[in-house]
Design an enzyme around this catalytic site. Structure first.
Site, short mmCIF file in Angstrom:
data_model
loop_
_atom_site.label_atom_id
_atom_site.label_comp_id
_atom_site.label_asym_id
_atom_site.label_seq_id
_atom_site.Cartn_x
_atom_site.Cartn_y
_atom_site.Cartn_z
N ARG A 234 1.70 -5.25 1.58
CA ARG A 234 1.78 -5.08 0.13
C ARG A 234 1.43 -6.42 -0.50
O ARG A 234 1.77 -7.48 0.06
CB ARG A 234 3.21 -4.69 -0.31
CG ARG A 234 3.60 -3.26 -0.03
CD ARG A 234 2.91 -2.29 -0.99
NE ARG A 234 3.24 -0.90 -0.75
CZ ARG A 234 2.57 -0.08 0.05
NH1 ARG A 234 1.50 -0.51 0.71
NH2 ARG A 234 2.92 1.18 0.19
N GLU A 263 -2.25 -4.60 -8.39
CA GLU A 263 -3.38 -3.65 -8.21
C GLU A 263 -3.50 -2.70 -9.39
O GLU A 263 -2.49 -2.31 -9.97
CB GLU A 263 -3.14 -2.82 -6.94
CG GLU A 263 -3.20 -3.66 -5.69
CD GLU A 263 -2.83 -2.89 -4.43
OE1 GLU A 263 -2.78 -1.64 -4.47
OE2 GLU A 263 -2.56 -3.53 -3.43
N HIS A 281 -7.40 -1.54 -1.28
CA HIS A 281 -6.26 -0.78 -0.72
C HIS A 281 -6.75 0.49 -0.02
O HIS A 281 -6.36 1.60 -0.40
CB HIS A 281 -5.24 -0.46 -1.83
CG HIS A 281 -3.87 -0.14 -1.30
ND1 HIS A 281 -2.72 -0.45 -1.98
CD2 HIS A 281 -3.45 0.47 -0.16
CE1 HIS A 281 -1.67 -0.05 -1.30
NE2 HIS A 281 -2.09 0.52 -0.18
P1 NAP Z 1 7.93 0.30 9.97
O1 NAP Z 1 7.71 1.01 11.27
O2 NAP Z 1 9.17 0.56 9.21
O3 NAP Z 1 7.85 -1.29 10.28
C1 NAP Z 1 8.21 -2.26 9.38
C2 NAP Z 1 8.33 -3.60 10.10
O4 NAP Z 1 8.55 -4.63 9.13
C3 NAP Z 1 9.48 -3.67 11.08
O5 NAP Z 1 9.09 -4.40 12.22
C4 NAP Z 1 10.56 -4.42 10.31
O6 NAP Z 1 11.43 -5.08 11.23
C5 NAP Z 1 9.69 -5.40 9.53
N1 NAP Z 1 10.36 -5.90 8.34
C6 NAP Z 1 10.96 -5.19 7.35
N2 NAP Z 1 11.51 -6.01 6.45
C7 NAP Z 1 11.26 -7.27 6.88
C8 NAP Z 1 11.61 -8.56 6.38
N3 NAP Z 1 12.31 -8.70 5.26
N4 NAP Z 1 11.19 -9.64 7.08
C9 NAP Z 1 10.49 -9.50 8.22
N5 NAP Z 1 10.13 -8.31 8.74
C10 NAP Z 1 10.52 -7.20 8.08
O7 NAP Z 1 6.75 0.57 8.97
P2 NAP Z 1 5.20 0.84 9.29
O8 NAP Z 1 4.97 2.30 9.44
O9 NAP Z 1 4.75 -0.06 10.37
O10 NAP Z 1 4.56 0.38 7.87
C11 NAP Z 1 4.75 -0.94 7.43
C12 NAP Z 1 4.28 -1.15 6.03
O11 NAP Z 1 2.86 -1.26 6.00
C13 NAP Z 1 4.56 -0.08 4.97
O12 NAP Z 1 5.89 -0.13 4.50
C14 NAP Z 1 3.56 -0.43 3.89
O13 NAP Z 1 4.10 -1.41 3.02
C15 NAP Z 1 2.40 -1.06 4.67
N6 NAP Z 1 1.23 -0.16 4.70
C16 NAP Z 1 0.12 -0.48 3.99
C17 NAP Z 1 -0.98 0.35 4.02
C18 NAP Z 1 -2.22 0.03 3.26
O14 NAP Z 1 -2.90 0.95 2.82
N7 NAP Z 1 -2.58 -1.23 3.12
C19 NAP Z 1 -0.95 1.53 4.75
C20 NAP Z 1 0.20 1.84 5.45
C21 NAP Z 1 1.29 0.97 5.43
P3 NAP Z 1 12.91 -5.54 10.84
O15 NAP Z 1 13.53 -4.41 10.07
O16 NAP Z 1 13.55 -5.82 12.16
O17 NAP Z 1 12.76 -6.78 10.02
C1 8YV Z 2 -1.47 4.59 0.66
C2 8YV Z 2 -0.07 2.83 1.80
O1 8YV Z 2 -2.80 4.52 0.44
O2 8YV Z 2 1.03 4.30 3.24
C3 8YV Z 2 1.12 3.30 2.53
O3 8YV Z 2 2.16 2.62 2.43
O4 8YV Z 2 -0.08 1.79 1.22
C4 8YV Z 2 -1.30 3.64 1.80
O5 8YV Z 2 -1.45 4.37 2.98
C5 8YV Z 2 -0.81 4.22 -0.62
O6 8YV Z 2 0.51 4.64 -0.53
C6 8YV Z 2 -1.54 4.83 -1.78
O7 8YV Z 2 -0.75 5.62 -2.55
#
Ligand code: NAP
Ligand code: 8YV
Length: 322
Positions: A234, A263, A281
């Site tokens: 993010r 954004e 994004h």
């Molecule tokens: P997840 O399985 O819940 O993993 C989150 C990871 O972040 C865990 O390892 C957690 O470990 C760590 N974390 C959480 N809070 C933290 C903190 N304060 N300091 C350090 N580490 C921390 O989630 P995921 O499915 O992998 O997705 C992760 C994130 O990716 C989403 O929440 C979203 O923000 C982002 N994302 C972005 C896109 C995009 O389009 N760019 C798409 C999908 C996801 P601990 O709890 O042990 O700290």
């Molecule tokens: C989405 C994301 O595109 O899953 C997330 O956390 O950031 C993306 O996969 C986003 O939520 C758009 O609404």
């Protein structure tokens, strides 16, 4: 009046969500806050399910308009745009769309890393501008070959990224608050200590207060002059001003960014830089993956209102029975 359950679709139009829900529910659509505010009180009073289909804010003020709300089915794995504390306090289940996007987002992270290091974007422009016959494109100053990657956030997507980086014969370490049991990569409880030991950071944590601006001037300084930051988490996770300063004065070398603090507005300073790759994004944005995410939004609502448990409740609002 129909005896169907009333569900509000909040956010940009999503045909698959509209179609999937309208068969079973009476659906209403609000594109943005103004539409929500214009919703007649008698309709708001009947709404029991909410499909949040994009990065609109489902904050306490918005949720409070719906006194009978039982479920917020949010699109995306990140749900920092939903007030989960309000939801928990009002017995509302929040669901997200994990897993179905994991591999797609990890693909994007690796692609963005390589594009940033090996300058794919200016190299492609070079061909289109007809410059190749005049001489070869410059050698890229950076490479994946001599790097160590520190992944910030080692959850579902972090681990999928780690597998890809490892398959590229590049060492992986990680930072998160707790080590992941059974994972062989070195865990750093301290982010600065990890930044000192690596030259590449890939950010893939949730947004929200606990990660706000965690990539700050100190972390960037620790990363050093060869440093590269890839952000698919993010925009809020990075202190954007500190990042811009570090990219400008050579504190770090380059960045690949899929997400931004405000954004869809991207700072002019970043747009004018050569040592960044900027994406709008799109980490999960293929038709296949977005359809799977939409379907999970629909299925969570269908399950819940058929008397079954939610499929993917977020940890803050676990299912504890009806
Ligand atoms: P997840 O399985 O819940 O993993 C989150 C990871 O972040 C865990 O390892 C957690 O470990 C760590 N974390 C959480 N809070 C933290 C903190 N304060 N300091 C350090 N580490 C921390 O989630 P995921 O499915 O992998 O997705 C992760 C994130 O990716 C989403 O929440 C979203 O923000 C982002 N994302 C972005 C896109 C995009 O389009 N760019 C798409 C999908 C996801 P601990 O709890 O042990 O700290
Ligand atoms: C989405 C994301 O595109 O899953 C997330 O956390 O950031 C993306 O996969 C986003 O939520 C758009 O609404």
């Amino acid at each position: 009046m129909s005896d169907k359950i009333d569900v509000l679709i909040y956010g940009p139009l999503k045909p698959l969500v509209e179609k999937g829900l309208s068969a079973q529910f009476s659906t209403y659509s609000c594109r943005g806050v103004a539409d929500v505010e214009a919703l007649p009180a008698d309709v708001a009073a009947r709404i029991r399910g909410l499909a949040v289909t994009g990065l609109v804010q489902a904050n306490a003020a918005m949720l409070a308009r719906f006194p009978r709300l039982e479920m917020v089915a949010s699109f995306g794995v990140g749900y920092d745009h939903v007030d989960v504390n309000y939801a928990r306090e009002h017995n509302i289940i929040v669901t997200n769309t994990p897993d179905v996007l994991t591999e797609e987002v990890a693909d994007t992270a690796l692609g963005l890393l390589i594009a940033t290091l090996r300058e794919f974007i200016p190299a492609e422009r070079y061909v289109r501008e007809g410059k190749w016959p005049g001489g070869n494109f410059r050698l890229s100053p950076h490479s994946l070959r001599d790097r160590t990657v520190g992944i910030v956030g080692m959850g579902r997507i972090g681990q999928a990224i780690a597998r890809r980086v490892e398959a590229s014969a590049v060492p992986v370490v990680y930072h998160s608050r707790r080590p992941v049991e059974g994972l062989k990569y070195k865990h750093y409880p301290n982010l600065i200590e990890m930044a000192k030991d690596v030259d590449t950071l890939i950010l893939i944590t949730p947004g929200g207060p606990s990660t706000a601006k965690m990539i700050n001037a100190d972390v960037l300084k620790a990363l050093g002059r060869r440093g590269v930051v890839i952000n698919v988490a993010r925009g809020s996770v990075v202190d954007e001003e500190a990042l811009i300063a570090a990219l400008k004065d050579g504190t770090i070398a380059a960045a690949g960014l899929d997400v931004f603090a405000s954004e869809p507005n991207v700072p002019k300073a970043l747009i004018e830089m050569d040592n960044v790759v900027l994406l709008p994004h799109i980490a999960s944005a293929s038709v296949t993956t977005r359809d799977a995410m939409d379907q999970l939004v629909v299925d969570n609502l269908k399950n819940w209102f058929s008397g079954k448990p939610p499929i993917t409740p977020v940890p803050e609002t676990p299912f504890k029975g009806r």
